[in-house]
Design a protein around this motif. Structure first.
Motif, PDB file in Angstrom:
ATOM      1  N   ASP A 234       7.899   2.907   1.924  1.00 23.06           N
ATOM      2  CA  ASP A 234       7.867   1.963   0.961  1.00 23.06           C
ATOM      3  C   ASP A 234       6.389   1.583   0.909  1.00 23.06           C
ATOM      4  OD1 ASP A 234       9.240  -0.862   0.025  1.00 23.06           O
ATOM      5  OD2 ASP A 234       7.793  -1.434   1.427  1.00 23.06           O
ATOM      6  N   SER A 235       5.474   1.380   1.713  1.00 23.20           N
ATOM      7  CA  SER A 235       3.921   1.179   1.703  1.00 23.20           C
ATOM      8  C   SER A 235       3.426   2.138   0.688  1.00 23.20           C
ATOM      9  CB  SER A 235       3.398   1.047   3.121  1.00 23.20           C
ATOM     10  OG  SER A 235       3.673  -0.003   4.078  1.00 23.20           O
ATOM     11  N   LYS A 236       3.830   3.282   0.845  1.00 21.20           N
ATOM     12  CA  LYS A 236       3.177   4.338   0.117  1.00 21.20           C
ATOM     13  C   LYS A 236       3.425   4.192  -1.372  1.00 21.20           C
ATOM     14  CE  LYS A 236       2.381   9.265  -0.822  1.00 21.20           C
ATOM     15  NZ  LYS A 236       2.603  10.591  -0.454  1.00 21.20           N
ATOM     16  N   LEU A 240       1.212   3.367  -4.717  1.00 24.71           N
ATOM     17  CA  LEU A 240       1.081   4.127  -6.029  1.00 24.71           C
ATOM     18  C   LEU A 240       1.479   3.559  -7.085  1.00 24.71           C
ATOM     19  CD1 LEU A 240       3.410   7.387  -4.520  1.00 24.71           C
ATOM     20  CD2 LEU A 240       1.001   7.270  -5.258  1.00 24.71           C
ATOM     21  N   LEU A 241       2.390   2.151  -6.822  1.00 21.30           N
ATOM     22  CA  LEU A 241       2.417   1.317  -7.967  1.00 21.30           C
ATOM     23  C   LEU A 241       0.961   0.568  -8.275  1.00 21.30           C
ATOM     24  CD1 LEU A 241       4.977   0.378  -9.587  1.00 21.30           C
ATOM     25  CD2 LEU A 241       4.997  -1.647  -8.092  1.00 21.30           C
ATOM     26  N   MET A 242       0.280   0.303  -7.200  1.00 20.41           N
ATOM     27  CA  MET A 242      -0.859  -0.211  -7.694  1.00 20.41           C
ATOM     28  C   MET A 242      -1.922   0.535  -8.482  1.00 20.41           C
ATOM     29  SD  MET A 242      -2.072  -2.499  -4.266  1.00 20.41           S
ATOM     30  CE  MET A 242      -1.126  -1.881  -2.851  1.00 20.41           C
ATOM     31  N   LYS A 243      -1.898   1.859  -7.958  1.00 16.11           N
ATOM     32  CA  LYS A 243      -2.467   2.842  -8.640  1.00 16.11           C
ATOM     33  C   LYS A 243      -2.181   3.176 -10.198  1.00 16.11           C
ATOM     34  CE  LYS A 243      -3.811   7.584  -7.658  1.00 16.11           C
ATOM     35  NZ  LYS A 243      -3.397   8.333  -8.647  1.00 16.11           N
ATOM     36  N   GLY A 244      -1.045   2.623 -10.375  1.00 14.72           N
ATOM     37  CA  GLY A 244      -0.387   2.761 -11.668  1.00 14.72           C
ATOM     38  C   GLY A 244       0.629   4.340 -11.875  1.00 14.72           C
ATOM     39  N   ASP A 245       0.809   4.740 -10.790  1.00 16.52           N
ATOM     40  CA  ASP A 245       1.696   5.961 -10.751  1.00 16.52           C
ATOM     41  C   ASP A 245       3.193   5.312 -10.538  1.00 16.52           C
ATOM     42  OD1 ASP A 245       3.068   8.214 -10.079  1.00 16.52           O
ATOM     43  OD2 ASP A 245       1.642   8.935  -8.601  1.00 16.52           O
ATOM     44  N   LEU A 246       3.823   5.047 -11.633  1.00 16.72           N
ATOM     45  CA  LEU A 246       5.301   4.480 -11.596  1.00 16.72           C
ATOM     46  C   LEU A 246       6.366   5.527 -11.013  1.00 16.72           C
ATOM     47  CD1 LEU A 246       5.372   2.537 -15.070  1.00 16.72           C
ATOM     48  CD2 LEU A 246       4.896   1.684 -12.749  1.00 16.72           C
ATOM     49  N   SER A 247       6.196   6.811 -11.405  1.00 12.71           N
ATOM     50  CA  SER A 247       7.081   7.815 -11.135  1.00 12.71           C
ATOM     51  C   SER A 247       6.765   7.903  -9.651  1.00 12.71           C
ATOM     52  CB  SER A 247       6.994   9.140 -11.885  1.00 12.71           C
ATOM     53  OG  SER A 247       5.473   9.779 -11.670  1.00 12.71           O
ATOM     54  N   GLY A 248       5.719   8.040  -9.082  1.00 13.03           N
ATOM     55  CA  GLY A 248       5.528   8.164  -7.658  1.00 13.03           C
ATOM     56  C   GLY A 248       5.988   6.950  -6.972  1.00 13.03           C
ATOM     57  N   ALA A 249       5.803   5.720  -7.384  1.00 17.81           N
ATOM     58  CA  ALA A 249       6.323   4.484  -6.700  1.00 17.81           C
ATOM     59  C   ALA A 249       7.953   4.585  -6.715  1.00 17.81           C
ATOM     60  CB  ALA A 249       5.817   3.330  -7.514  1.00 17.81           C
ATOM     61  N   ILE A 250       8.530   5.025  -7.974  1.00 22.13           N
ATOM     62  CA  ILE A 250      10.219   5.121  -8.027  1.00 22.13           C
ATOM     63  C   ILE A 250      10.575   6.246  -6.807  1.00 22.13           C
ATOM     64  CG2 ILE A 250      12.002   5.737  -9.179  1.00 22.13           C
ATOM     65  CD1 ILE A 250      10.335   4.586 -11.641  1.00 22.13           C
ATOM     66  N   SER A 251       9.941   7.142  -6.810  1.00 27.19           N
ATOM     67  CA  SER A 251      10.283   8.461  -5.701  1.00 27.19           C
ATOM     68  C   SER A 251      10.221   7.949  -4.494  1.00 27.19           C
ATOM     69  CB  SER A 251       9.443   9.468  -5.879  1.00 27.19           C
ATOM     70  OG  SER A 251       9.438  10.443  -5.079  1.00 27.19           O
ATOM     71  N   THR A 270       7.713  -5.959  -1.571  1.00 27.61           N
ATOM     72  CA  THR A 270       6.931  -6.174  -2.685  1.00 27.61           C
ATOM     73  C   THR A 270       7.228  -4.787  -3.821  1.00 27.61           C
ATOM     74  OG1 THR A 270       5.195  -7.308  -1.585  1.00 27.61           O
ATOM     75  CG2 THR A 270       4.747  -6.335  -3.626  1.00 27.61           C
ATOM     76  N   LEU A 271       7.442  -3.905  -3.321  1.00 23.67           N
ATOM     77  CA  LEU A 271       7.543  -2.409  -4.163  1.00 23.67           C
ATOM     78  C   LEU A 271       9.013  -2.890  -4.610  1.00 23.67           C
ATOM     79  CD1 LEU A 271       7.279   0.287  -5.213  1.00 23.67           C
ATOM     80  CD2 LEU A 271       8.470   1.005  -2.998  1.00 23.67           C
ATOM     81  N   PHE A 272       9.947  -3.239  -3.856  1.00 23.58           N
ATOM     82  CA  PHE A 272      11.199  -3.451  -4.538  1.00 23.58           C
ATOM     83  C   PHE A 272      11.309  -4.460  -5.724  1.00 23.58           C
ATOM     84  CE2 PHE A 272      15.284  -6.183  -4.345  1.00 23.58           C
ATOM     85  CZ  PHE A 272      16.201  -5.453  -5.002  1.00 23.58           C
ATOM     86  N   GLN A 273      10.733  -5.763  -5.368  1.00 25.73           N
ATOM     87  CA  GLN A 273      10.501  -6.839  -6.385  1.00 25.73           C
ATOM     88  C   GLN A 273       9.939  -6.341  -7.533  1.00 25.73           C
ATOM     89  OE1 GLN A 273      12.151  -9.549  -5.991  1.00 25.73           O
ATOM     90  NE2 GLN A 273      13.066  -9.206  -3.785  1.00 25.73           N
ATOM     91  N   LYS A 274       8.834  -5.748  -7.535  1.00 23.65           N
ATOM     92  CA  LYS A 274       8.177  -5.477  -8.567  1.00 23.65           C
ATOM     93  C   LYS A 274       8.619  -4.429  -9.437  1.00 23.65           C
ATOM     94  CE  LYS A 274       3.463  -6.790  -7.288  1.00 23.65           C
ATOM     95  NZ  LYS A 274       1.926  -6.510  -6.996  1.00 23.65           N
ATOM     96  N   LEU A 275       9.284  -3.407  -8.904  1.00 29.56           N
ATOM     97  CA  LEU A 275      10.122  -2.523  -9.614  1.00 29.56           C
ATOM     98  C   LEU A 275      11.333  -2.983 -10.457  1.00 29.56           C
ATOM     99  CD1 LEU A 275      10.233   0.760  -7.425  1.00 29.56           C
ATOM    100  CD2 LEU A 275       8.820   0.522  -9.307  1.00 29.56           C
ATOM    101  N   LYS A 276      11.933  -3.931  -9.929  1.00 30.76           N
ATOM    102  CA  LYS A 276      12.957  -4.667 -10.294  1.00 30.76           C
ATOM    103  C   LYS A 276      12.452  -5.576 -11.447  1.00 30.76           C
ATOM    104  CE  LYS A 276      16.840  -5.776  -9.400  1.00 30.76           C
ATOM    105  NZ  LYS A 276      18.142  -5.446  -9.594  1.00 30.76           N
ATOM    106  N   GLU A 277      11.419  -6.326 -11.551  1.00 31.74           N
ATOM    107  CA  GLU A 277      10.974  -6.943 -12.510  1.00 31.74           C
ATOM    108  C   GLU A 277      10.312  -6.167 -13.869  1.00 31.74           C
ATOM    109  OE1 GLU A 277       7.381  -8.865 -10.702  1.00 31.74           O
ATOM    110  OE2 GLU A 277       8.829 -10.135  -9.597  1.00 31.74           O
ATOM    111  N   LYS A 278      10.205  -4.956 -13.336  1.00 30.45           N
ATOM    112  CA  LYS A 278       9.578  -4.006 -14.651  1.00 30.45           C
ATOM    113  C   LYS A 278      11.032  -3.185 -15.181  1.00 30.45           C
ATOM    114  CE  LYS A 278       4.935  -2.930 -12.876  1.00 30.45           C
ATOM    115  NZ  LYS A 278       4.455  -3.361 -14.075  1.00 30.45           N
ATOM    116  N   ASN A 279      12.184  -3.655 -14.626  1.00 30.40           N
ATOM    117  CA  ASN A 279      13.531  -3.119 -15.094  1.00 30.40           C
ATOM    118  C   ASN A 279      13.159  -1.471 -14.770  1.00 30.40           C
ATOM    119  OD1 ASN A 279      14.828  -5.281 -15.898  1.00 30.40           O
ATOM    120  ND2 ASN A 279      13.685  -5.398 -17.754  1.00 30.40           N
ATOM    121  N   LEU A 280      12.712  -1.028 -13.765  1.00 32.62           N
ATOM    122  CA  LEU A 280      12.681   0.287 -13.497  1.00 32.62           C
ATOM    123  C   LEU A 280      13.595   1.014 -12.509  1.00 32.62           C
ATOM    124  CD1 LEU A 280       8.535   0.708 -13.104  1.00 32.62           C
ATOM    125  CD2 LEU A 280      10.044   1.339 -15.161  1.00 32.62           C
ATOM    126  N   ILE A 281      14.277   0.045 -11.980  1.00 32.91           N
ATOM    127  CA  ILE A 281      15.392   0.433 -10.768  1.00 32.91           C
ATOM    128  C   ILE A 281      16.440  -0.486 -11.107  1.00 32.91           C
ATOM    129  CG2 ILE A 281      13.724   1.622  -9.076  1.00 32.91           C
ATOM    130  CD1 ILE A 281      14.209  -1.109  -7.619  1.00 32.91           C
TER     131      ILE A 281
END
Length: 290
Positions: A234-236, A240-251, A270-281
């Motif tokens: 989850d930390s990684k 990755l999300l901070m880095k802009g690597d969306l596919s890596g973050a979802i993985s 934080t990863l879960f919340q931000k991915l939800k906000e972006k409608n990525l998951i």
């Protein structure tokens, strides 16, 4: 596989200490502490390096207990600390057993370990123990910091520096946190929690120049040490999300769930919340409210 089978044969049929230690290291590298610990405990070596290794595994198991409330992890930690104490090198496992005895309400056992810490050989670790009590039971951060610094000055450089790094991190004093974490990481078996937090320091540029390569390096070491710990994936993912690597973050989000399906129910991520906000998951692990 042949080499491992030969080591198992030597360990199980002759109780060979070299085989026991080798198997302990092999399974530790795979993050399989429940298998590694019995091999370490059976070895008859008493040198300080192996003692420290067993203590470090105990620390990982104890940390996992506080993260997951899995009592088996605490029992594994106690087995490691007890073995390390019998090897008679340092007082840190004594301090940990004193603290565990106190949270379990076992006053008789707690008193025995405190008496051991008060002997000249182990007295420097009493400061680390006192710091843990001030921080975790009395919520007195200032006194805890004083105790940890006293421990550091008296020779407990590794364990005290980890605690100082973590306390300063929570206080958002990131330069101090980075300084003490670097002391703690200058060892063969660095703390996974310290690796995780120093990865965040690099990812956010807190107290150090922002560097995603360094952040990913440290979190990957934590993952390699604990491949079954969902928190580090989850930390990684967050890094990755901070880095802009969306596919890596979802993985990493998916990897976290594959290891612990309840992780995003039981933890504020934080990863879960931000991915939800972006409608990525579309997270299906959180039960709907009817």
């Amino acid at each position: 596989c042949l080499g491992i089978n030969l080591l198992k044969y030597a360990a199980e049929n002759f109780n060979d200490s070299l085989a026991n230690v080798s198997l302990g290291r092999y399974y530790t590298q795979k993050g399989m502490f429940n298998i590694a610990i019995p091999y370490y405990i059976k070895n008859s070596y008493t040198d300080s390096i192996i003692s420290r290794k067993i203590t470090d595994i105990g620390s990982e198991c104890e940390s996992n207990y506080y993260d997951t409330q899995n009592y088996n992890s605490l029992e594994l930690a106690k087995r490691c600390y007890t073995k390390a104490i019998s090897m008679n090198h340092d007082g840190y496992p004594i301090a940990r057993m004193a603290f565990i005895s106190s949270i379990e309400g076992d006053y008789k056992t707690w008193k025995q370990y405190i008496h051991m810490l008060l002997t000249p050989k182990y007295s420097k670790w009493i400061f680390t123990y006192d710091g843990d009590v001030f921080l975790n039971e009395l919520q007195d951060t200032i006194k805890a910091l004083k105790c940890y610094k006293m421990a550091l000055c008296n020779g407990d450089s590794i364990d005290a520096s980890i605690r100082l790094g973590m306390v300063f991190y929570k206080m958002k004093k990131y330069q101090e946190s980075y300084f003490y974490f670097k002391i703690a990481l200058d060892r063969d078996t660095p703390s996974s929690d310290a690796l995780n937090l120093i990865a965040y320091l690099y990812a956010r540029g807190d107290g150090v120049k922002r560097n995603f390569a360094e952040a990913l390096k440290y979190i990957d070491i934590a993952i390699a040490k604990n491949p079954e710990n969902a928190n580090y994936y989850d930390s990684k993912g967050e890094i990755l999300l901070m880095k802009g690597d969306l596919s890596g973050a979802i993985s990493m989000y998916k990897k976290t769930k594959s290891i612990d399906s309840q992780f995003y129910i039981n933890n504020n991520s934080t990863l879960f919340q931000k991915l939800k906000e972006k409608n990525l998951i579309e997270d299906r692990s959180v039960p709907s409210i009817c």
